[in-house]
Scaffold this active site. Structure first.
Site, short mmCIF file in Angstrom:
data_model
loop_
_atom_site.label_atom_id
_atom_site.label_comp_id
_atom_site.label_asym_id
_atom_site.label_seq_id
_atom_site.Cartn_x
_atom_site.Cartn_y
_atom_site.Cartn_z
CB CYS A 122 -0.81 0.00 1.28
SG CYS A 122 -1.81 -1.31 1.46
NE ARG B 272 4.25 2.18 -1.16
CZ ARG B 272 5.43 1.31 -0.89
NH1 ARG B 272 6.49 1.81 -1.46
NH2 ARG B 272 5.43 0.68 0.11
CD1 TRP C 169 -2.24 -4.39 -5.37
CD2 TRP C 169 -1.34 -5.89 -4.02
NE1 TRP C 169 -2.11 -5.57 -5.91
CE2 TRP C 169 -1.22 -6.51 -5.05
CE3 TRP C 169 -0.54 -6.23 -2.77
CZ2 TRP C 169 -1.02 -7.60 -5.34
CZ3 TRP C 169 -0.17 -7.51 -3.00
CH2 TRP C 169 -0.37 -8.28 -4.38
CG ASN D 10 2.88 -0.59 3.25
OD1 ASN D 10 2.71 -1.51 2.76
ND2 ASN D 10 4.11 -0.08 2.99
N GLY D 11 1.48 -2.83 5.18
CA GLY D 11 2.23 -4.06 5.70
C GLY D 11 1.38 -5.33 6.29
CD GLU E 276 12.24 -7.91 -17.99
OE1 GLU E 276 12.22 -8.69 -17.07
OE2 GLU E 276 11.84 -6.69 -17.78
CE LYS F 229 8.69 -5.91 -17.96
NZ LYS F 229 9.38 -5.45 -16.93
CD GLU G 51 4.79 -6.54 -15.50
OE1 GLU G 51 6.08 -6.26 -16.27
OE2 GLU G 51 4.93 -6.04 -14.24
CG HIS H 230 15.03 -30.88 -24.93
ND1 HIS H 230 15.54 -31.89 -25.35
CD2 HIS H 230 16.10 -29.84 -25.01
CE1 HIS H 230 16.85 -31.90 -25.75
NE2 HIS H 230 17.06 -30.59 -25.62
CE LYS I 285 8.32 0.28 -10.36
NZ LYS I 285 9.08 -0.28 -11.53
O1 M6R Z 1 11.75 -3.96 -6.50
P1 M6R Z 1 12.19 -5.19 -6.95
O2 M6R Z 1 13.00 -5.17 -8.17
O3 M6R Z 1 12.72 -6.22 -5.91
O4 M6R Z 1 10.81 -5.85 -7.57
C1 M6R Z 1 10.75 -7.50 -7.98
C2 M6R Z 1 9.51 -7.69 -8.96
O5 M6R Z 1 8.48 -7.31 -8.37
C3 M6R Z 1 9.58 -6.83 -10.30
O6 M6R Z 1 10.83 -6.68 -10.91
C4 M6R Z 1 8.60 -6.93 -11.24
O7 M6R Z 1 8.69 -8.39 -11.68
C5 M6R Z 1 8.43 -6.12 -11.95
N1 M6R Z 1 7.77 -4.92 -11.99
C6 M6R Z 1 7.89 -6.52 -13.66
O8 M6R Z 1 7.88 -5.61 -14.47
#
Ligand code: M6R
Length: 603
Positions: free
Chosen positions: A2, A27, A74, A100-101, A477, A481, A484, A500, A598
């Site tokens: 959050c 967040r 969140w 938050n937490g 990656e 992307k 996501e 395989h 995020k």
């Molecule tokens: O803040 P971090 O780099 O530790 O976050 C890790 C992942 O949650 C983050 O890289 C996530 O996979 C990306 N936002 C995806 O684009």
């Protein structure tokens, strides 16, 4: 997961709170709320959905106050409903809290409160906080003492801010979740992260775990859990407020993709001098005695970690990368000569923090490679190395991946020099190529045909990404992307693994992005032919000089020729653009994809 914020001034805080909440939506954004007080009691307004929905219900002008707190959520405990949105108040409405937490012992606390007659209106763990504070106020305790005693009862991870009806003060604390004070000229601020209030002040104080902050319009006091005053430095944040805004771009993600030449220049600035790597934090010899390196990370950061693992292994350093949540489940052997590097943009990812803690507990040396100064990872690891990418607001990590990898190349150079001896000629060539990387990324962005390529991916049933060596981490990656932000099926594979199993998925409706680095080329070309035999279109992403791949593929997204260790970073920029344009065509919520946030501060 959050964002929390607060403002204490002598004028109305409402607009500033709403602005801060919008800056914190990265967040969490499934509900939002504010509570303000103006000497005539606390007014709360909260709503399921984004901050804009909250704002639209605040038009009547009857919610105002000099002191206020805000929250963007969140969900962790309880679904995203109006009732579960923060702030939460106690039975008497005297205290409002944002959090938050996670409060681990909230069930016990709640049962105790209920047995003493308190009535709850939400499913959240947070709601115990205002009830507990109100109980102590009713016992005659002063506000600060009531807050302090309440916090002493909480187990878990949290950043908390509260206001009390007749008191022009914000009380706040943290344990394992970030919290920063913003020191303004006519008001003071508090938030989970600096961009929340950066448009109002660049003077910040990073709170430490167990700090209790008492913030008034013209002052603040910070004490530890025992009540002793603790000095915390005021730091100047040199991020331009514009950095934290979208500027001329439709989405933060696109802005952040375009920022990469600049952010990479920041990352590298002053860190390369001819054949030498200059890392102020790590002079030559820092890593002498290290015999093994382990990376722990999640998501995009894990892909950067894989990249780092490949570099170090190739240079003769014993290196492995681990998905942080798995590392916590099955920790790999470490000793005091093991360096465990947590790669984490936010420095707050719970899985990564836990893996680092595991490593530390077992005697390893830990290092945070992060974007956020003052983050938990930076403060709890033995060492920290900052990627200097500037704030990244889009949930999809873009510029921070490039800066992570560039920083890993630099760190790798320092490590390899300390661990295995002198650098070779190849290292000088790589450093020279690294210096040219920002310009090369600029070339990719200026000339990219990714928008046209992405249009041909619309309506396909699956999207595959393949590569070998460093291009394998970028294949993963690229797929992350794509899935996501488009919500379409996408998967990355080591190119050699296709035969395989994954080849069974390949059809004319599954375009395949083949990433070439200039190494292992013959093998990649034969993989491409295997794919084409099954009728799938191939989009090659490779150096301009790779005419063979360019001629064989159905589409070609070229990148400038550079050192083979760095090509995949350039290819990744093309793939970021492909994902962005495909998602944009599909009208997806690009900066805030569904179900994601995020910073993932829960395990
Ligand atoms: O803040 P971090 O780099 O530790 O976050 C890790 C992942 O949650 C983050 O890289 C996530 O996979 C990306 N936002 C995806 O684009």
């Amino acid at each position: 997961m959050c964002g929390i914020t607060a403002r204490v001034g002598t004028d109305d805080s409402l607009d500033a709170l709403l602005a801060s909440l919008k800056n914190l939506e990265y967040r969490g954004y499934d509900s939002a709320g504010i509570a303000v007080q103006n000497g005539t009691g606390i007014k709360v307004s909260k709503h399921e959905g984004e901050v804009a929905q909250l704002e639209s219900q605040l038009t009547s002008g009857d919610v105002f106050g000099e002191v206020g707190i805000g929250h963007t959520r969140w969900s962790t405990h309880g679904p995203p409903t109006n009732e579960n949105a923060h702030p939460h108040t106690g039975c008497q409405g005297r205290v409002a809290a944002v959090h938050n937490g996670i409060i681990d012992n909230y069930t016990t606390l709640r049962e105790g409160l209920q047995s003493r007659g308190h009535e709850f209106t939400s499913d959240t763990d947070t709601e115990v906080i205002p009830h507990l504070v109100e109980e102590r106020l009713a016992d005659g305790m002063a506000p600060e003492a009531a807050f302090r005693e309440t916090v002493a009862q909480l187990d878990g991870s949290y950043a908390i801010a509260i206001i009390i009806d007749d008191d022009p003060t914000v009380y706040a604390t943290r344990n394992g979740s970030p919290l920063v004070i913003g020191v303004g000229e006519t008001a003071n601020y508090l938030a989970s992260d600096v961009p929340a209030f950066l448009e109002f002040t660049d003077q910040v104080i990073y709170l430490e775990d167990d700090d209790i902050a008492v913030i008034t319009p013209d002052d603040y006091r910070i004490s530890d859990g025992n009540g002793s005053w603790v000095p915390r430095p005021v730091e100047t944040v040199d991020w331009d407020p514009e950095d934290a805004e979208k500027g001329k771009y439709d989405h933060y993600m696109l802005k952040e993709i375009h920022e990469q030449p600049t952010s990479l220049r920041q990352t590298l600035h002053g860190r390369i001098d001819g054949d030498d790597v200059i890392l102020e934090e790590f002079p030559p010899g820092t890593f002498e005695g290290i015999t093994r390196v382990q990376f722990v990370a999640c998501g995009t950061s894990y892909h950067a970690a894989m990249y780092g693992e490949g570099l170090l292994s190739e240079w003769g350093v014993d290196a492995n990368s681990f998905i942080a949540s798995e590392y916590a489940a099955y920790p790999a052997p470490v000793d005091e000569n093991t360096l465990v590097i947590g790669v984490t943009q936010s420095g707050e990812t719970a899985d990564t923090l836990e893996a680092l803690q595991r490593a530390r507990d077992r005697g390893a040396r830990t290092l945070a490679l992060t974007n956020v100064i003052g983050s938990t990872a930076a403060r709890t690891c033995d060492d920290a190395l900052f990627i200097r990418a500037g704030p990244e607001i889009g949930v999809a990590a873009t510029k921070t991946f490039s800066s992570q990898v560039a920083t890993l190349v630099l760190l790798g150079e320092r490590l390899v020099r300390d661990v295995t001896g002198e650098p070779t000629d190849e290292h000088s060539q790589r450093l020279a190529a690294l210096e040219s990387l920002p310009g090369d990324v600029e070339t990719v962005i200026e000339n990219s045909q990714a928008a046209a390529v992405s249009r041909r991916c619309l309506g396909d049933t699956g999207h595959f990404f393949v590569g070998r060596g460093s291009a394998y981490s970028v294949a993963l990656e690229g797929a992350l992307k794509f899935k996501e932000i488009t919500y379409e099926h996408a998967e990355g594979f080591a190119a050699g693994e296709l035969k395989h199993g994954p080849l069974a998925l390949v059809t004319p409706e599954t375009p395949i992005f083949a990433i070439g680095t200039g190494r292992h080329q013959n093998r990649l070309e034969s993989n491409v032919r295997e794919i084409q035999t099954r009728g799938a279109p191939v989009i090659a992403v490779a150096p301009r000089t790779d005419s063979e791949l360019a001629d064989t593929a159905d589409e070609f997204l070229p990148v400038p020729a550079t050192h083979s260790a760095l090509v995949a970073i350039l290819a990744n920029v093309q793939l970021q653009l492909v994902a962005y344009h495909a998602a944009n065509e599909m009208d997806r919520s690009i900066d805030k994809p569904r179900n994601l946030a995020k910073s993932v501060t829960v395990e």
